[in-house]
Design a protein around this motif. Structure first.
Motif, PDB file in Angstrom:
ATOM      1  N   ILE A   1       7.665 107.485 149.123  1.00 10.05           N
ATOM      2  CA  ILE A   1       6.473 108.264 149.505  1.00 10.05           C
ATOM      3  C   ILE A   1       6.854 109.729 149.735  1.00 10.05           C
ATOM      4  O   ILE A   1       6.098 110.643 149.409  1.00 10.05           O
ATOM      5  N   ILE A   2       8.068 109.955 150.267  1.00  5.95           N
ATOM      6  CA  ILE A   2       8.511 111.354 150.437  1.00  5.95           C
ATOM      7  C   ILE A   2       8.624 112.019 149.062  1.00  5.95           C
ATOM      8  O   ILE A   2       8.116 113.115 148.832  1.00  5.95           O
ATOM      9  N   ALA A   3       9.262 111.306 148.127  1.00  2.00           N
ATOM     10  CA  ALA A   3       9.399 111.854 146.770  1.00  2.00           C
ATOM     11  C   ALA A   3       8.019 112.061 146.149  1.00  2.00           C
ATOM     12  O   ALA A   3       7.750 113.090 145.514  1.00  2.00           O
TER      13      ALA A   3
ATOM     14  N   PHE B   1       8.186 100.562 142.777  1.00  3.69           N
ATOM     15  CA  PHE B   1       8.836 101.535 141.893  1.00  3.69           C
ATOM     16  C   PHE B   1       7.901 101.913 140.741  1.00  3.69           C
ATOM     17  O   PHE B   1       7.717 103.091 140.425  1.00  3.69           O
ATOM     18  N   LEU B   2       7.295 100.878 140.124  1.00  2.13           N
ATOM     19  CA  LEU B   2       6.410 101.144 138.990  1.00  2.13           C
ATOM     20  C   LEU B   2       5.193 101.955 139.410  1.00  2.13           C
ATOM     21  O   LEU B   2       4.743 102.850 138.686  1.00  2.13           O
ATOM     22  N   THR B   3       4.671 101.660 140.610  1.00  2.45           N
ATOM     23  CA  THR B   3       3.525 102.446 141.096  1.00  2.45           C
ATOM     24  C   THR B   3       3.943 103.899 141.262  1.00  2.45           C
ATOM     25  O   THR B   3       3.197 104.823 140.925  1.00  2.45           O
ATOM     26  N   PHE B   4       5.147 104.081 141.769  1.00  2.00           N
ATOM     27  CA  PHE B   4       5.660 105.442 141.948  1.00  2.00           C
ATOM     28  C   PHE B   4       5.696 106.184 140.603  1.00  2.00           C
ATOM     29  O   PHE B   4       5.211 107.311 140.476  1.00  2.00           O
TER      30      PHE B   4
ATOM     31  N   ILE C   1      -4.743 111.188 145.320  1.00  2.00           N
ATOM     32  CA  ILE C   1      -4.901 109.779 144.929  1.00  2.00           C
ATOM     33  C   ILE C   1      -3.527 109.123 144.803  1.00  2.00           C
ATOM     34  O   ILE C   1      -3.327 107.960 145.159  1.00  2.00           O
ATOM     35  N   SER C   2      -2.566 109.905 144.336  1.00  2.51           N
ATOM     36  CA  SER C   2      -1.248 109.350 144.058  1.00  2.51           C
ATOM     37  C   SER C   2      -0.549 108.815 145.323  1.00  2.51           C
ATOM     38  O   SER C   2      -0.189 107.630 145.368  1.00  2.51           O
ATOM     39  N   PRO C   3      -0.353 109.624 146.398  1.00  3.71           N
ATOM     40  CA  PRO C   3       0.267 109.037 147.594  1.00  3.71           C
ATOM     41  C   PRO C   3      -0.588 107.950 148.233  1.00  3.71           C
ATOM     42  O   PRO C   3      -0.062 106.974 148.775  1.00  3.71           O
ATOM     43  N   ILE C   4      -1.933 108.119 148.104  1.00  5.65           N
ATOM     44  CA  ILE C   4      -2.809 107.090 148.687  1.00  5.65           C
ATOM     45  C   ILE C   4      -2.576 105.759 147.969  1.00  5.65           C
ATOM     46  O   ILE C   4      -2.389 104.709 148.594  1.00  5.65           O
TER      47      ILE C   4
ATOM     48  N   VAL D   1      11.388 108.000 136.652  1.00  4.74           N
ATOM     49  CA  VAL D   1      12.302 106.846 136.648  1.00  4.74           C
ATOM     50  C   VAL D   1      13.615 107.222 137.344  1.00  4.74           C
ATOM     51  O   VAL D   1      14.143 106.463 138.171  1.00  4.74           O
ATOM     52  N   VAL D   2      14.126 108.409 137.034  1.00  8.62           N
ATOM     53  CA  VAL D   2      15.401 108.830 137.633  1.00  8.62           C
ATOM     54  C   VAL D   2      15.251 109.002 139.154  1.00  8.62           C
ATOM     55  O   VAL D   2      16.065 108.483 139.932  1.00  8.62           O
ATOM     56  N   ILE D   3      14.199 109.679 139.568  1.00  5.98           N
ATOM     57  CA  ILE D   3      14.007 109.874 141.020  1.00  5.98           C
ATOM     58  C   ILE D   3      13.794 108.515 141.691  1.00  5.98           C
ATOM     59  O   ILE D   3      14.387 108.202 142.719  1.00  5.98           O
ATOM     60  N   GLY D   4      12.927 107.707 141.065  1.00  6.20           N
ATOM     61  CA  GLY D   4      12.606 106.401 141.638  1.00  6.20           C
ATOM     62  C   GLY D   4      13.818 105.486 141.728  1.00  6.20           C
ATOM     63  O   GLY D   4      13.938 104.671 142.655  1.00  6.20           O
ATOM     64  N   ALA D   5      14.747 105.634 140.765  1.00  2.00           N
ATOM     65  CA  ALA D   5      15.924 104.756 140.723  1.00  2.00           C
ATOM     66  C   ALA D   5      16.695 104.794 142.044  1.00  2.00           C
ATOM     67  O   ALA D   5      17.196 103.767 142.511  1.00  2.00           O
ATOM     68  N   PHE D   6      16.775 105.965 142.641  1.00  2.00           N
ATOM     69  CA  PHE D   6      17.542 106.094 143.884  1.00  2.00           C
ATOM     70  C   PHE D   6      16.900 105.330 145.042  1.00  2.00           C
ATOM     71  O   PHE D   6      17.542 105.061 146.046  1.00  2.00           O
ATOM     72  N   GLY D   7      15.624 104.975 144.865  1.00  2.00           N
ATOM     73  CA  GLY D   7      14.944 104.180 145.881  1.00  2.00           C
ATOM     74  C   GLY D   7      15.629 102.832 146.086  1.00  2.00           C
ATOM     75  O   GLY D   7      15.598 102.264 147.187  1.00  2.00           O
TER      76      GLY D   7
END
Ligand code: GP9
Ligand code: MN
Length: 688
Positions: free
Chosen positions: A96-98, A38-41, A152-155, A77-83
């Motif tokens: 990764i989709i997000a 989550f934090l990496t995201f 770099i981000s998705p990688i 944080v909001v988008i990641g929270a749903f993970g």
């Protein structure tokens, strides 16, 4: 003994502090350990948005803007929270989709910015010509490192995921209720961040966010993700508005114009300017109340004073703008329509059909153009000027703009006019007839570049003779340091620029067959208290007059509204002393310009909402976008449902009621014309 006790308790305190710290540190490291993905995201999403600003905005305070970073963190944080709703082994797929989605937003905008020095809008997808352009742009630009760095981000997210997987990180079983709890607490954290972000917002942030045209500003303050979400909403909203009620709107429109003739009524000014060239000056923030005003015997606006004395001057003229300020005044001036009720016509309804002065003059063989030395996307002018029928829009890229010749928002007016002369000469030599609008810029709020406006004193200077016969100069602290005082300085500069421009036009022989039209685009939104000081300052006491003083001039909210008048004038080199050289005091609005000029130049728009002032004369009414209206007799405030009488004539309830109905109908019809694209003759076919 006491000493030992004290040192023991100190030791205890130290130890317990240490334990809490260790616990805290432990908690933090535990949190990090449990939320690595989550934090990496979050970090990668914020990284991408920051990198985008870095490539586009160059200045440290812009790309490392605290507000934008806070906004990006909140969104991530909001988008990641749903993970957390997903089982640990599926969480990566969601994130990764997000991540790819957010990365795509950054990449597209990065490419788009290189070509258009602006940020992308989904509204452009409806314009096929842009898809082509952007498509080409992507291909040509694909190899630029700065556009692919975002990958770099998705990688990074994938690498972290693979590492965690290898360490059997996902084997930890999370029960369902725990997942929900984690999601809710993360969303809660997102909520707190959002609140924090909201409290940092200034009124300017809010207004620019709502208007959406100043894309760079929004990205700088709100980050790219919020910008894009806002862009989607502002694009969809007009579409939704126009989805329902077409038939009703069309019927009301047809009824409204049913009795309007296909030909205009003639009067003594019909066709007087046929075949003449036109220079229209869009005079930024120029108000009528500075005309004739003097400080220490020096006129604030010597040029305007001269033009109003020599030309046809409409001294009771109002601009009718809404939130679209400059762009609204351009709209109403050119089309005799009112600003839209929601959004702005230039930004939200740029693809509608407008019957405009440039278009009608084009039909008469005129070459039409506009000039404004600012970013072409400001108020979406790049698109809208084309739609309004200007053959060519000379914008910032056509002018030489340096740090030295800049004042306030951009190229200083004197320099703007100077650089426009050769362009005008070229146009004049290539075209029999031409019509051009020059949009001024310097006299724009906040009027704070005072040292660049030149010398203009707004304090009262007085020479007094002492008893011994010696003289001394006394300065009374009047308007110096007030916003209104600074406005007069800025206005004086803009007026001087105008004066120099007219001289240069004359020297270049460009005034021989030319009519100069000038309108103040809107008032300067200055504090009422400053006007109070302007009108009620007593230099002897250096205080304000009390309201029982015979010289006291009341300046309440009505006077303020009435004081928002702007100048409108028509001038030619040889007008002084002719029958055209006169002052028109009947109330008039921006929407009356097209009908009035149309009669003089020989064009006609059946769907104009205003009137030729020389046909309607003293019976005119000026409607404002908020439902207020003014006639020669009364100013009506629709919010307060109260009015101020402007003449000795009695005002009946009936009159107020009728004018209210007239105003509301006019505003509805105008809005429907734009929202439902009612002037588009092909629209009927589309909807059938
Ligand atoms: C910007 C200028 C100002 O190009 O026209 O717009 P405004 O802030 O007055 O609406
Ligand atoms: Mn303006």
């Amino acid at each position: 003994m006491k000493k030992i006790k004290a040192s023991l308790s100190n030791l205890k305190e130290n130890i317990s502090n240490k334990i809490t710290r260790i616990k805290k540190e432990h908690l933090i490291s535990l949190y990090i350990k449990n939320n690595i993905l989550f934090l990496t995201f979050v970090i990668t999403a914020v990284f991408n948005s920051t990198i985008l600003r870095f490539f586009c905005m160059h200045m440290l305070e812009n790309y490392l803007s605290f507000k934008a970073i806070l906004a990006d963190v909140t969104i991530a944080v909001v988008i990641g929270a749903f993970g957390y709703l997903f089982k640990p082994k599926n969480r990566f797929t969601y994130l990764i989709i997000a991540n790819i989605f957010l990365t795509a937003i950054c990449m597209i905008n990065s490419v788009y910015y290189t070509f258009y020095t602006s940020f992308a809008s989904v509204s452009m997808l409806s314009l096929t010509q842009y898809i082509g352009d952007v498509g080409d742009a992507v291909v040509e630009n694909v190899l630029q490192l700065k556009d692919i760095v975002y990958i770099i981000s998705p990688i990074a997210l994938t690498i972290v995921h693979l590492k965690l997987k290898k360490k059997n990180y996902y084997k930890k079983i999370e029960i369902k209720s725990e997942r929900k709890k984690r999601m809710l607490s993360t969303l809660g954290a997102g909520g707190i961040l959002a609140l924090l972000f909201l409290v940092t917002m200034t009124p300017l942030d809010v207004s620019r966010f709502a208007k959406q045209w100043n894309k760079e500003y929004i990205v700088m303050r709100f980050g790219i993700y919020i910008y894009q979400a806002n862009d989607v909403i502002t694009t969809i909203q007009p579409k939704i508005n126009s989805m329902f009620g077409y038939d009703k709107a069309k019927k009301e429109f047809t009824d409204y114009f049913a009795d309007v003739k296909d030909e205009p009524d003639k009067n003594e000014y019909s066709n007087i300017f046929e075949g003449k060239n036109v220079i229209v000056i869009h005079a930024e923030s120029m108000q009528t109340n500075a005309i004739g005003l003097k400080f220490n015997d020096k006129e604030v606006t010597p040029t305007l004073n001269k033009l109003t004395k020599e030309g046809m001057y409409f001294s009771n003229f109002y601009s009718q703008v809404s939130v679209g300020t400059s762009s609204d005044s351009e709209l109403t001036y050119n089309t005799s329509l009112m600003p839209t009720k929601s959004g702005t016509a230039f930004v939200s309804y740029y693809d509608r059909t407008y019957i405009s002065t440039p278009k009608l003059l084009k039909e008469k063989g005129y070459y039409t153009f506009s000039m404004h030395a600012n970013n072409a996307d400001f108020w979406n002018r790049r698109t809208m000027h084309k739609n309004l029928g200007y053959d060519r829009f000379f914008s910032k890229q056509d002018y030489e703009v340096t740090k030295e010749n800049t004042i306030g928002l951009g190229l200083a007016d004197k320099e703007f006019f100077k650089q426009s002369i050769p362009k005008l000469q070229k146009i004049n030599s290539e075209n029999k007839n031409w019509y051009g609008t020059l949009i001024m810029l310097t006299n724009h709020t906040p009027f704070s570049d005072t040292e660049k406006y030149g010398d203009f004193e707004v304090n009262i200077k007085e020479t007094i003779t002492n008893e011994d016969g010696t003289t001394e100069e006394v300065i009374h602290p009047y308007m110096e340091g007030t916003k209104l005082g600074n406005y007069f300085k800025s206005y004086h500069y803009a007026d001087e620029a105008l004066g120099e421009f007219i001289e240069e036009l004359d020297e270049a022989g460009l005034l021989e067959n030319t009519v100069l039209v000038l309108y103040g685009d809107h008032d300067a939104r200055l504090p009422k208290a400053d006007y109070n000081k302007l009108y009620n300052y007593d230099k002897d006491t250096e205080e304000l007059l009390s309201d029982d003083d015979p010289n006291y001039r009341k300046y309440d909210s009505y006077q303020y509204e009435l004081g928002r008048k702007v100048p409108f004038l028509i001038w030619t080199k040889d007008m002084a002393g002719t029958k055209l050289n006169k002052e028109i005091t009947n109330v008039m609005g921006m929407y009356d310009v097209m009908p009035t000029l149309g009669n003089m130049f020989g064009f006609y728009n059946k769907y104009q909402l205003g009137h030729d002032i020389f046909n309607i004369n003293e019976n005119n009414i000026v409607v404002f976008p908020n439902g207020n209206w003014v006639t020669n007799k009364v100013y009506y405030n629709s919010q307060k449902e109260a009015y101020l009488s402007l003449s000795d004539e009695a005002i009946s309830e009936e009159e107020i009621k009728n004018n209210n109905e007239y105003a509301n109908k006019l505003l509805d019809v105008s809005d429907n014309i734009i929202v439902f694209d009612l002037l588009n003759e092909n629209k009927e076919l589309e909807t059938e």
